[in-house]
Design an enzyme around this catalytic site. Structure first.
Site, short mmCIF file in Angstrom:
data_model
loop_
_atom_site.label_atom_id
_atom_site.label_comp_id
_atom_site.label_asym_id
_atom_site.label_seq_id
_atom_site.Cartn_x
_atom_site.Cartn_y
_atom_site.Cartn_z
N ASP A 9 0.76 -1.54 -0.29
CA ASP A 9 -0.01 0.13 -0.30
C ASP A 9 0.88 1.02 -0.11
O ASP A 9 2.36 0.59 -0.88
CB ASP A 9 -1.27 -0.15 1.11
N SER A 57 -11.04 -0.69 -1.11
CA SER A 57 -9.80 -0.85 -0.42
C SER A 57 -10.13 -1.06 0.72
O SER A 57 -9.23 -1.88 1.87
CB SER A 57 -8.71 1.20 -0.39
N HIS A 78 -3.70 5.84 3.39
CA HIS A 78 -4.50 4.54 2.93
C HIS A 78 -3.58 3.37 3.69
O HIS A 78 -4.56 2.47 4.28
CB HIS A 78 -4.11 4.59 1.00
#
EC number: 3.4.21.-
Lengths: 659, 85
Positions: A32, A436, A107
């Site tokens: 990620d 996600s 994220h």
């Protein structure tokens, strides 16, 4: 993750959590945007030594000292060579980015803490979603592989991270990254190719389906060896109602946390009448919006940026209205101005009200965090990418849905909760939405199942999650598609919403060995030597003959997808099930719910397992009775199910049919 | 790109590695060195040997074409950008 464990049915004394010791010693590789190692979700308090099988490293740098890793975050690496070379001509991004595994975006910290974050009490985003945050596998170890940078996530870096993750000894790869739009062909899709290699090493690869819904055939990461996850809601809302001057109340959502608007009604204007329908910064006419609430249309630019544009123009607040594209899906945002988001129907009504009223007014009432049965949940997010599988229609994708709307989890200390330069705030936890967010939920569940059943293959773990998933809301009605307000279907939610405690003990599993994936590739047309992109080892090509499939649909997948070309056409699929229940002499009987216009025959209809026969096969015959179907929610598509029961377990496979 | 080079993922047949190379990485470097060095030498980004087999590299069109003709090369795929979901 202050609420999703409860929504998933986890409890401390029984079920998957206690039977897997919270995934202790399972290693989840999260590919990620990196990780914020100081976050309390990555505390190693209470964890034992780093698993002896771990071969990875913690790559240190000026902003990533040796102390960044511990017994929770056991590895961290950064892969940027592909990114840097691609950005060679435009060094503006690359120059200011840290090359360490540190997450400067947020994220990666969010996804890692969702999958395997430690328990953190009193977590919230400005008091929204307050509670104890915990990753799904809170005792699993995390290895962070930074593959995404300001300018994107490049295949060369993704493959390098996958290659390294295999070498390092991870058990699960969580990848909330993919193509935008539709999926590339398998042989040009580096994620599919890398995932195949990881699966060969026994690693579960769990991926997001993408956020390109609600259009059909948008699901990405759809190779059959990947666990493909769509996104759905939970029974938690962040309510902020828009109340117009005519007394109508429109349900909305917001994470705004600043000073409230006055309780009185304020003048209301439509952005389209003030210079910018989509509320672009600098485009709104201050003389028309000053001191007023502005109705802005969704689309074009970031949602929070619209509120900022209103604020810069002197507006008092914003009502952000969905258009038909997003339907009734509401996404909570931590706006910088008093603001709420309403659905498309409400947006139409408010625009009409503005147009027809002499002096339109509105106010916004912020109600905070509400947990309860209304509205029902789970519901599929409009943004969640959908099937049918445009590469191999006979493999149903996505596989399952999981919580992916308004998820609270860890956040970077580098940027604010909106990820925008205009947002000066810094928070420990953030609430965001996307596939996600659903992917790492399932990655964590896979880690728990890996711990509970160390002998299960990646395919068996997927099978357990698929065949125990449910397809009704907590109201008892079929799961709704938020894009249309109508019932969802298996092309949208796959088998349905994951049920981890049931997945612990699925009764039967549909297992798939690597050689069967090879046979699948041959069945869809790959030949030697091109197929070596996946196989690496030429001897595996023998599987095309030894494990030959009649069609790609014969792959021992835990769901069924059938394509008919003509009336009366017959399609036959073979399946093999393995008894993994405690009763070795279990007897399963089949129950069939045929899609409209389709006849299904299962032979045999009874499976009697024994100590000697723990693996049995059956064949399903699908017959198209009427060409075209057309009585369902989508013309040409119909849905049903095949389920095997022994009185204790229900092993349910969705059936999707296309003409 | 401004320098006329593009990044590619190159999949190669593992079994083709000559035994004289002690590692796959050495072989991949050798493969790149065997390419025309116009306008610049090809640059290795990564060597892959576990999840996949091959390498990624920065290549000119001439070098790309030469690699596609190499008997050990299975495919040459442009390095694409993906996005977080």
């Amino acid at each position: 993750t202050t609420h999703t464990p409860a929504f998933l049915g986890f409890s401390q004394n029984s079920g998957l959590w206690s039977n897997s010791n919270y995934g202790e010693d399972v290693i989840v590789g999260v590919l990620d945007t990196g990780i914020w190692p100081e976050h309390p979700s990555f505390s190693d308090s209470g964890l034992g030594p780093i698993p002896s099988t771990w071969k990875g490293e913690c790559e240190i740098g000026p902003d990533f000292p040796d102390s960044s890793c511990n017994r929770k975050l056991i590895g961290a690496r950064a892969f940027y060579r592909g990114y840097l070379t691609q950005r060679n001509g435009t060094k503006k991004h690359a120059a200011k980015e840290s090359r360490s595994p540190r997450d400067t975006e947020g994220h990666g910290t969010h996804t890692a803490s969702t999958a395997a974050g430690s328990v953190v009490a009193n977590a919230s985003l400005y008091q929204y979603a307050r509670g104890t945050a915990t990753g799904m596998a809170s005792k699993a170890r995390i290895a962070a592989y930074k593959i995404c940078w300001t300018g994107g996530c490049y295949d060369s870096d993704i493959l390098a991270a996958m290659d390294q993750a295999v070498a390092d000894g991870v058990h699960v790869i969580s990848l909330s990254v993919g193509a935008s739009g539709s999926a590339p062909e398998y042989h040009t899709d580096s994620i599919a190719i890398g995932a195949f290699g990881a699966t060969r090493h026994g690693i579960v690869v769990s991926c997001s389906a993408g956020n390109s819904g609600p259009n059909p055939e948008t699901a990405t990461n759809i190779a059959p060896w990947i666990l493909t996850v769509g996104a759905s809601t939970v029974d938690r809302e962040f309510s902020a109602n828009a109340i117009t001057g005519d007394g109508k109340v429109f349900t909305g959502t917001s994470l705004y946390a600043g000073e409230s608007l006055p309780d009185s009604q304020l003048s209301l204007v439509y952005s389209g009448d003030c210079g910018s329908r989509l509320c672009y910064p600098g485009k709104l006419n201050s003389s028309l919006v000053e001191g007023k609430i502005v109705l802005c249309d969704r689309g074009g630019n970031a949602r929070v940026e619209k509120g900022s544009a209103v604020k810069l123009a002197g507006g008092a607040g914003m009502i952000l209205a969905n258009t038909a594209e997003s339907g009734e899906e509401l996404t909570a945002d931590s706006h910088l101005v008093p603001a709420t988001m309403v659905g498309a129907k409400a947006g139409d009504q408010i625009r009409d009200y503005i147009k027809t009223s002499d002096s339109p007014t509105a106010k916004i009432s912020f109600l905070g965090t509400l947990i309860g049965p209304s509205p029902p949940s789970p519901r599929v997010a409009a943004f969640s990418s959908r099937g049918p599988n445009h590469l191999t229609p006979v493999i149903l994708k996505p596989d399952v849905i999981a919580p992916g709307v308004n998820i609270l989890a860890g956040w970077t200390g580098m940027v604010g909760p909106t990820d925008l330069d205009i947002d000066p705030r810094r928070v420990q936890f953030n609430i965001i939405s996307g596939t996600s967010m659903s992917c790492p939920h399932v990655s964590g569940l896979a880690a728990l199942l890996r711990k509970a059943h160390p002998d299960w293959s990646p395919a068996a773990i997927k099978s357990a999650l698929v065949t125990t998933a449910y397809d009704v809301e907590n109201s008892g009605e079929p799961i709704e598609d938020l894009a249309t307000g109508k019932s969802s279907n298996s092309f949208i939610h796959g088998a349905g919403h994951v049920d981890p405690n049931k997945a612990l003990n699925p009764g039967l599993v549909y297992d798939i060995e690597v050689k069967e994936y090879v046979a699948f590739l041959c069945a869809v047309g790959y030949e030697f030597p091109g197929i070596l992109v996946f196989l690496q080892d030429p001897t595996l090509y023998d599987a095309c003959e030894t494990s030959k499939l009649r069609t790609a649909g014969d792959l021992n997948y835990p769901s069924f997808s059938v394509v008919f070309a003509s009336t009366g056409e017959v399609v036959k699929y073979k399946r093999v099930v393995k008894n993994v229940g405690s009763n070795v002499d279990a007897v399963y009987e089949v129950g069939v719910k045929s899609p409209a216009n389709v006849e299904i025959d299962v032979s045999p209809s009874k499976l009697a397992f024994s100590k000697e026969k723990s693996v049995l096969e059956y064949e399903v015959t699908f017959k198209s009775v009427v060409l075209g179907g057309g009585v369902g929610s989508v013309p040409g598509h119909e849905f049903g199910s095949i389920e095997w029961t022994d009185g204790e377990h229900v092993v349910k496979s969705p059936v999707a049919v296309q003409w | 790109s401004s320098d006329g080079l593009e990044s590619y993922i190159v999949h190669v047949q593992r079994s083709h590695k000559p035994s004289l190379f002690s590692s796959h990485n050495n072989w991949h470097v050798s493969l790149l060195r065997s390419l025309p060095s116009s306008p610049q030498p090809a640059t290795l980004l990564y060597s892959y040997s576990r999840a996949v087999h091959g390498f990624s590299a920065r290549l000119s069109p001439i070098q790309t074409a030469a690699l596609r003709r190499h008997p050990s090369v299975i495919s040459v795929i442009p390095d694409q950008a993906r996005e977080i979901h």
